[in-house]
Scaffold this motif. Structure first.
Motif, short mmCIF file in Angstrom:
data_model
loop_
_atom_site.label_atom_id
_atom_site.label_comp_id
_atom_site.label_asym_id
_atom_site.label_seq_id
_atom_site.Cartn_x
_atom_site.Cartn_y
_atom_site.Cartn_z
N LEU A 291 -1.68 6.50 3.30
CA LEU A 291 -1.90 5.08 2.99
C LEU A 291 -1.48 4.75 1.56
N ARG A 292 -1.78 5.65 0.66
CA ARG A 292 -1.42 5.46 -0.74
C ARG A 292 0.09 5.38 -0.87
N VAL B 218 -7.89 -0.98 3.63
CA VAL B 218 -6.56 -0.69 3.09
C VAL B 218 -5.49 -1.04 4.13
N ARG B 219 -5.76 -0.68 5.39
CA ARG B 219 -4.80 -1.00 6.45
C ARG B 219 -4.58 -2.50 6.55
N GLY C 263 0.00 -7.61 3.08
CA GLY C 263 1.05 -7.47 2.07
C GLY C 263 2.43 -7.54 2.70
N ARG C 264 2.60 -6.88 3.85
CA ARG C 264 3.91 -6.90 4.52
C ARG C 264 4.24 -8.30 5.00
N GLU D 154 2.16 4.48 1.48
CA GLU D 154 2.60 3.21 2.06
C GLU D 154 2.44 2.07 1.07
N ALA D 155 1.32 2.10 0.34
CA ALA D 155 1.06 1.04 -0.63
C ALA D 155 2.12 1.06 -1.74
N LEU E 201 5.33 -0.28 -0.44
CA LEU E 201 5.26 -1.74 -0.32
C LEU E 201 5.48 -2.39 -1.69
N TYR E 202 4.86 -1.79 -2.71
CA TYR E 202 5.04 -2.33 -4.06
C TYR E 202 6.51 -2.27 -4.47
N LEU F 215 -2.56 -3.75 3.67
CA LEU F 215 -1.14 -3.40 3.81
C LEU F 215 -0.45 -4.36 4.77
N THR F 216 -1.14 -4.68 5.87
CA THR F 216 -0.57 -5.62 6.84
C THR F 216 -0.36 -6.99 6.20
#
Lengths: 87, 157
Positions: free
Chosen positions: A18-19, A65-66, A72-73, A21-22, A25-26, A69-70
């Motif tokens: 997850l980290r 967090v999930r 954010g996307r 993925e974050a 994304l950044y 992330l969603t």
């Protein structure tokens, strides 16, 4: 008693993924910010995105967090669309 | 039906409220006059002269990136690459320039966090005009790491 969320430096595999993925994304946000106009617009967007990431920096709950992330996307896609439209 | 065009409108409205104020209008104006911008001219980075002189409509002086400066002339030497990588790091406003060395670890020695590390790698991309993949970016945690990668990408000996 539930599992305690400590700020331990040991991440589970899931947390690690997850980290990652974050961070990806950044990076994607920063890439998109290149098309956001001049240096000023770019910096403005970077500061805003960075603020959002910093706000949730200490979130350890996997579900949250999930969700973030969603969101954010989704937000990244919205920005991409808007930039395309102004071109 | 009008509903077909609705999502686009909503999208812009959401974004402008999220980014605040007149961001969208100014952005639309500047995108028309868009040209590639080196990160060296990004506000966040220390520079000798201001990036813009207070006027939102004029673009400030720009430092040409290595990609622009060297593309038509001689190839970059290893020493020049090292110097350039270090100077990009020193310009990052969270880093104390005197702590920057080839071996300094971004997070452990220079006090960056993981998001800062992402920003630094993006700055390398801008500076050297190359693309660094997610996998490659994750492995860059010191100037030395960056130089090793850029050496192969830019064909520096």
């Amino acid at each position: 008693m539930g599992p305690t969320a400590t700020s331990s430096s040991f991440l589970s595999l899931r947390q690690f993924i997850l980290r990652r993925e974050a961070l990806c994304l950044y990076r994607q946000f920063l890439r998109v910010s290149r098309d956001a106009g001049g240096a000023r617009e770019r910096e403005e967007m970077r500061r805003w995105v960075r603020g959002e990431f910093d706000k949730w920096r200490h979130t350890t709950d996997e579900g949250t967090v999930r969700l973030l992330l969603t969101q954010g996307r989704q937000s990244l896609n919205d920005i991409k669309t808007s930039i395309e439209m102004t071109k | 039906m009008a509903s077909a065009s609705l999502p686009r409108v909503l999208c812009v409205r959401n974004l402008s409220s999220a980014l605040g104020r007149t961001a969208i209008q100014t952005r639309a104006a500047t995108i028309r006059a868009w040209r590639p911008v080196s990160t060296a001219s990004c506000l966040r980075w220390r520079r000798q002269e201001p990036v813009w002189s207070g006027l939102p409509t004029t673009s400030g002086p720009r430092v040409p990136s290595v990609a622009q400066r060297w593309s038509s002339t001689a190839a970059l030497s290893l020493q020049e690459l090292e110097e350039q990588v270090l100077s990009v790091l020193k310009m990052f406003d969270k880093v104390k320039p005197e702590q920057v060395t080839l071996e300094a670890h971004f997070i452990n020695d220079l006090g960056m966090d993981s998001l800062d590390a992402v920003e630094v790698v993006m700055a390398f991309e801008d500076e050297f005009g190359c693309e660094i993949t997610d996998e490659e970016a994750e492995k860059i945690l010191s100037a030395r790491d960056a130089i090793e990668l850029l050496k192969t990408k830019l064909d520096v000996h």
